[in-house]
Structures are given as C-alpha cells and as structure tokens.
Design an enzyme around this catalytic site. Structure first.
Site, PDB file in Angstrom:
ATOM      1  N   THR A   1      16.766  12.746 -13.861  1.00  0.00           N
ATOM      2  CA  THR A   1      16.320  13.733 -14.846  1.00  0.00           C
ATOM      3  C   THR A   1      16.292  15.083 -14.132  1.00  0.00           C
ATOM      4  O   THR A   1      16.036  15.148 -12.931  1.00  0.00           O
ATOM      5  CB  THR A   1      14.905  13.424 -15.364  1.00  0.00           C
ATOM      6  OG1 THR A   1      14.023  13.450 -14.261  1.00  0.00           O
ATOM      7  CG2 THR A   1      14.840  12.087 -16.049  1.00  0.00           C
TER       8      THR A   1
ATOM      9  N   GLU B   1      16.343   9.112 -19.977  1.00  0.00           N
ATOM     10  CA  GLU B   1      15.748   7.774 -19.985  1.00  0.00           C
ATOM     11  C   GLU B   1      16.191   6.943 -21.183  1.00  0.00           C
ATOM     12  O   GLU B   1      15.928   5.745 -21.248  1.00  0.00           O
ATOM     13  CB  GLU B   1      14.216   7.880 -20.007  1.00  0.00           C
ATOM     14  CG  GLU B   1      13.594   8.354 -18.710  1.00  0.00           C
ATOM     15  CD  GLU B   1      13.484   9.874 -18.610  1.00  0.00           C
ATOM     16  OE1 GLU B   1      14.242  10.572 -19.320  1.00  0.00           O
ATOM     17  OE2 GLU B   1      12.654  10.351 -17.821  1.00  0.00           O
TER      18      GLU B   1
ATOM     19  N   LYS C   1      -2.695  25.566 -25.371  1.00  0.00           N
ATOM     20  CA  LYS C   1      -3.982  25.158 -25.923  1.00  0.00           C
ATOM     21  C   LYS C   1      -4.932  26.349 -25.935  1.00  0.00           C
ATOM     22  O   LYS C   1      -5.432  26.757 -24.894  1.00  0.00           O
ATOM     23  CB  LYS C   1      -4.563  23.995 -25.124  1.00  0.00           C
ATOM     24  CG  LYS C   1      -5.606  23.244 -25.912  1.00  0.00           C
ATOM     25  CD  LYS C   1      -5.929  21.900 -25.303  1.00  0.00           C
ATOM     26  CE  LYS C   1      -6.766  21.082 -26.289  1.00  0.00           C
ATOM     27  NZ  LYS C   1      -7.214  19.831 -25.715  1.00  0.00           N
TER      28      LYS C   1
HETATM   29  P1  ADP Z   1      14.764  16.833 -18.435  1.00  0.00           P
HETATM   30  O1  ADP Z   1      13.363  16.309 -18.537  1.00  0.00           O
HETATM   31  O2  ADP Z   1      15.280  16.817 -17.087  1.00  0.00           O
HETATM   32  O3  ADP Z   1      15.038  18.064 -19.254  1.00  0.00           O
HETATM   33  P2  ADP Z   1      16.490  15.415 -20.240  1.00  0.00           P
HETATM   34  O4  ADP Z   1      17.674  16.224 -20.119  1.00  0.00           O
HETATM   35  O5  ADP Z   1      16.602  13.964 -20.321  1.00  0.00           O
HETATM   36  O6  ADP Z   1      15.574  15.663 -19.039  1.00  0.00           O
HETATM   37  O7  ADP Z   1      15.660  16.008 -21.409  1.00  0.00           O
HETATM   38  C1  ADP Z   1      14.887  15.277 -22.297  1.00  0.00           C
HETATM   39  C2  ADP Z   1      13.963  16.199 -23.024  1.00  0.00           C
HETATM   40  O8  ADP Z   1      14.679  17.257 -23.657  1.00  0.00           O
HETATM   41  C3  ADP Z   1      13.214  15.541 -24.138  1.00  0.00           C
HETATM   42  O9  ADP Z   1      12.093  14.843 -23.647  1.00  0.00           O
HETATM   43  C4  ADP Z   1      12.835  16.721 -25.015  1.00  0.00           C
HETATM   44  O10 ADP Z   1      11.675  17.368 -24.529  1.00  0.00           O
HETATM   45  C5  ADP Z   1      14.004  17.641 -24.848  1.00  0.00           C
HETATM   46  N1  ADP Z   1      14.927  17.519 -25.978  1.00  0.00           N
HETATM   47  C6  ADP Z   1      16.055  16.799 -26.056  1.00  0.00           C
HETATM   48  N2  ADP Z   1      16.656  16.958 -27.252  1.00  0.00           N
HETATM   49  C7  ADP Z   1      15.871  17.804 -27.955  1.00  0.00           C
HETATM   50  C8  ADP Z   1      15.937  18.366 -29.268  1.00  0.00           C
HETATM   51  N3  ADP Z   1      16.943  18.119 -30.110  1.00  0.00           N
HETATM   52  N4  ADP Z   1      14.942  19.191 -29.644  1.00  0.00           N
HETATM   53  C9  ADP Z   1      13.908  19.473 -28.825  1.00  0.00           C
HETATM   54  N5  ADP Z   1      13.793  18.984 -27.576  1.00  0.00           N
HETATM   55  C10 ADP Z   1      14.764  18.161 -27.149  1.00  0.00           C
END
Ligand code: ADP
Length: 540
Positions: free
Chosen positions: A185, A330, A440
């Site tokens: 990630t 994940e 918050k």
């Molecule tokens: P990283 O945590 O490294 O950014 P990822 O690339 O796997 O890892 O990102 C996952 C996260 O990206 C999700 O948990 C979410 O917060 C965000 N995310 C993914 N797609 C969307 C979306 N369409 N809208 C809003 N947030 C998103």
C-alpha cells in the site's frame, strides 16, 4: 454431506494465457514507446514470450514463492511479468516507481526480492540504491542500450536472456493457493504494508472484474489502463483483458493529458481507467484542445473520490459515461462500482449524477458492513456513518511478514478498511472520509471529502484538499488548500456556495492558495504532506 462431483480445476493464472492463445491469438497489445511510436504484437506473440520468461526465471534458479520485483511503466514487458513471474511459481512484486529511494529500499528488503526487472527509462531512480540491495541476485533490464548493464550490479539484458529461452514451458503454479503477486500500500497512512495475492484470489478477482456488474470488458473492447501497473495490479485489468481477449493499449510513460487525449481518440479506446487527478487533467486539456473521445463507453475512476461536477461535465460536454469505483490494494483492488440500476431508470440527469458520484454497490464477491465506535453494526439508511469493514474472495486476511493484528483484521473475520462511509437502502456506499482524515470540530465530524467535492465543483477551482488543523477551542478545524484556475478564487463566494449544502461550522477557517497539491506515489492528494505543511505535522 454429499460432495459435489465437479472437477477440482485449479484457479491458476496460466489458464488465462492459454485461453488467450487459443481463443484470441490475433488480438493486439500495443505499447506507446518512450521515444514515441508504437510497439504492437498479438496475444499469440505475447503468450510465447510469457513462456520464455517462465523458462528464463526458472533458469536463474528461482524457487517457488521467491519474489521478483518489477520497476516499470505500463508496457508489454510489464504485462509479460504479470503472467510469466507467477507462472514460474514466483511472486510478482510491483514496485512503485514514485517512491523515494529510502522507501524503495525498505520495500525491496522487506519483500526480500531476489530479482528485479527494470524499465531502462527508470534506471536513474534505482541506480542510487542498487549497490545497497545485497539480497537482489539479478537485475534484468529492458528499454535500454546494451551498455546500461554497466550501471547496475549483477545486471543483464531482459531481451538477450529472453532470446535464449525456449517458448516451451510447463507452468510451475499447479496449486491455486500459491502466492502470485505482492503489492505494498502506498502508505497514505503509516508504513507501507505488503498485500500478498494468491492465484486463487486473483483469478476470482478477475472473474469479478469481468462481470457486467463490475467493469465487464469483452473481446470488442479497447482498454487503456492509465492506472499504473505498480498500483494495485492496475485494478486487475491486464488479467481481465487477457481472459476476455480485449485489445490493450499500454501508455508507457505518456501519462500527460495531451498524449492521453490523442491516444484515446486515435486508438478508439472504449474503456479507460485512472485516478481522478488524471481525468481532471484530461478534462481541462479537452476544453482547451477539443478532441472526440465519445468512443469511451466507460471512463473508470477510483483511488480517490471523483467529484460529481466532473462526472457531470464528462457526460454533458464530452458524451462520456463515467464509472466511479472504490477499491483498495487489500481488495485486489475492486470493492464497489457505481453503475446505475433498473431502479434509477426514471431519474432525471441531476439525480443520476448524484448516484454516480457515490462509490457504489459492492460487486458480487465482496461483502460489507459498517460499524460504530463500539463495533456494533450500523443501519444502511444512507445517513449513519460508520467504519467500513469488508470480507470476500479477494480481500486480504493478513499482511506479508507481519502479525495478523486487530487494528486491521477483526477477530470475527472482517478487514477494517479505515474508510468511513454511509450505505443507503439500495446498498450504494458513499465514502465520507478516512478515519485519519475526518475533521473533528467540537466533537462533531466534518467530512473533508464532502467539502473537497463541493469546492472542486466550483468553476474557479482546479483542485482542493481539506485537512484538519489543531484548534485550541474546537480541537480541530478545517483548512482548505486550493489550486485556483487562471482567474483566482474569491473566498466569500466559495463560502456562500458551501453554505447552501453544509452547516456553518463546516466552513473552512482558512483558505490557502498553492500552485500544486502534493500527491502520493499513486497520484492521490497527499494529506500527510499537507498536514506537515499547514497543520504543524500529522494529526491523530
Ligand atoms: P493507500 O492507502 O496506499 O492510498 P490504496 O491505493 O489501496 O492505498 O487506496 C485505498 C484507499 O483509497 C481507500 O481506502 C479509500 O480511502 C481511497 N479510495 C479508493 N477509491 C476511492 C473512491 N472512489 N472514492 C474515495 N476514496 C477512494
């Protein structure tokens, strides 16, 4: 129990290559070369080279489960790695080319990569640390002059070794539970964590992507994965395209709006996938230099929230259907897709965009629940916010080389996404924030994502990020970081618009104008960096 009598046929990736070779051998994979011009070959050629790569890796003495890193743009060699490495029984570890040298070194060592396959155009990024990577036994280079091997230790040319290898190969991945891929990630929160996919999980994910309820590419599609192959397996598109026999257009390093616009128009791309930043850039490019991209039937967007205004602009002005999706490394990564359903048939345009701006319904294969702070399941009423937890065929059950911990995995078998959302009665999910990004204020939650979407739908704003800053009275208050369009933006007008949608206490206390919002390695707004810049460091 009466056992079923169906074949126990392993879910392994070699089946995809064999299917493509048999069913769609003539279909093309095209790569835009670094210096311009195209490389193009058929699935038949591709399958032969995947077999050669399998032999090549076996010949290097790689054992089952050994990790092979890839450090490359989206191109045909990288696609060969996606299949050839797992078929050799090894694990394809996609390295994020945008990480710092220090982060890269950490990840390569944590993963224990034995071989790294390197796109020569990226050599300068790897060179500074290559001599410190003592566990890496071979660097294999492509897209470079022969003399480039002198710049890395233990290096050889990918093409030379491939030319010597036979294309007659017996896959070494008979067991569907073998690991096949590893992706860290990007560390928007905390240290990078490795997600280790199995053949089985990736095959089931591929079937999931192929479903019409998800993305559903078919043989007739021309697919452009702009989402990097080093990010969450390019959302599984390479596997889905190969199984469907869809044509693939690989953009190489040409990710700027102008070449993307040209590529989409000239190649008649039907499905293109990328993060909102890319599609925001493309939209502004097309406004300045119009092209016809109405060939696109699905502009898939995920990774962060796609502003509703941009979804509407694509549809209204460019005739392009936007498909908003949510996923995570994940989750291999697809979790939800926001396509319209029969229940939406009578909605007017504005109401349809409201639905499409949501992250969407959970695709078949992924189950979800939202829970409150006490861990109790919350209702799906479209209003109650809670932490999103998921489970399913392609959801991680633990991180690579780390203890299974309660912070990420619940004792009753769910993965804690760290996203905060609502789910409505029709099962459509809306992300309101990440647990770490919520503001918050005086005990009340303010959604930074909602504010960002509202700000980005203003004519004068190119990009907006909202972060929490410490406040003596309220605990935290929102601060908005803006990149304005040419004429700048007027704070009081922005506040006026926000007040139409949100309570007064949601209004940002401060607006900061910047030239550019810092991005993470995968092109998302880097709130960790913004907090460091404006909030005196990381908050909670
Ligand atoms: P990283 O945590 O490294 O950014 P990822 O690339 O796997 O890892 O990102 C996952 C996260 O990206 C999700 O948990 C979410 O917060 C965000 N995310 C993914 N797609 C969307 C979306 N369409 N809208 C809003 N947030 C998103």
């Amino acid at each position: 129990m009466l056992p079923g009598l169906m074949m126990d046929y392993p879910l392994t990736l070699d089946k995809i290559v064999e299917h493509a070779r048999r069913m769609t051998p003539q279909k093309r994979i095209k790569t835009k070369l670094p210096a311009g011009g195209w490389h193009s070959y058929s699935y038949a050629d591709f399958a032969a080279r995947v077999n050669k790569l399998g032999n090549l890796l076996a010949g290097l003495g790689l054992g089952l489960g050994d990790r092979v890193g890839t450090f490359a743009w989206n191109n045909h060699q990288h696609l060969e790695c996606y299949f050839g490495i797992p078929m050799a029984g090894a694990v394809c570890h996609t390295l994020n080319i945008r990480l710092s040298a220090e982060q890269l070194k950490y990840i390569i060592e944590h993963a224990g990569d034995k071989v790294i396959i390197v796109d020569g155009t990226l050599l300068p990024l790897l060179e500074p640390i290559a001599h410190q990577l003592h566990g890496v036994e071979h660097f294999l280079l492509f897209n470079c002059e022969a003399s480039a091997v002198d710049r890395l230790p233990r290096a050889a040319l990918y093409e030379d070794l491939l030319a010597q290898a036979s294309d007659d190969f017996t896959p070494r991945c008979a067991d569907e539970n073998m690991a096949m891929g590893l992706c860290y990630t990007s560390g928007t929160t905390g240290l990078p964590k490795g997600v280790l996919y199995s053949h089985r999980s990736m095959m089931l994910h591929t079937l999931g992507v192929l479903a019409a309820a998800a993305i559903g590419p078919t043989e007739a599609d021309v697919v452009l994965p702009v989402v990097p192959q080093f990010h969450a397996m390019a959302w599984g598109l390479p596997y889905a395209c190969a199984w469907a026999g869809a044509s693939m257009i690989m953009p190489g390093p040409h990710l700027q709006p102008a070449p993307l616009a040209e590529m989409i128009e000239a190649e008649r791309v039907t499905i293109a996938a990328g993060v909102p930043t890319i599609w925001n850039g493309l939209y502004h490019e097309l406004r300045a230099n119009p092209r016809d991209i109405s060939c696109v039937t699905q502009l898939v967007v995920g990774g962060s929230a796609m502003p509703r205004g941009l979804i509407a602009a694509y549809e209204r002005e460019l005739g392009v259907n936007v498909v908003h999706a949510w996923g995570m490394t994940e989750l291999s990564p697809i979790g939800t897709v926001s396509k319209l359903q029969s229940r939406h048939a009578d909605l007017d345009e504005a109401a349809r965009w409201d639905v499409k701006a949501k992250q969407g319904y959970f695709v078949p294969g992924v189950e979800a629940r939202i829970v409150d702070d006490a861990g109790t399941a919350s209702p799906w009423d479209g209003e109650t916010m809670g932490e999103l937890q998921v489970r399913g065929y392609w959801v991680a059950g633990a991180y690579f080389r780390s203890e299974r911990d309660e912070e990420h995995f619940t004792s009753d078998g769910w993965f804690r996404t760290g996203d905060v959302c609502t789910i409505d009665a029709s099962g459509y999910m809306t992300i309101t924030d990440r647990t770490k990004d919520l503001v918050k204020s005086g005990g009340e939650w303010i959604s930074s994502v909602d504010l960002e979407n509202a700000l980005m739908s203003q004519e004068s704003v190119l990009e907006a990020a909202v972060i929490a800053v410490p406040d003596a009275r309220w605990g935290e208050r929102p601060l908005a970081v803006l990149v304005p369009l040419a004429d700048g933006c007027d704070e009081s007008k922005l506040n006026e618009c926000l007040l139409q949608a949100f309570p007064k206490f949601w209004l940002p206390d401060r607006y900061v104008i910047v030239d550019e919002i810092p991005k993470t390695g995968v092109g998302k707004m880097d709130k960790k960096a913004l907090r460091a810049m404006f909030a005196g460091g990381e908050l909670g």
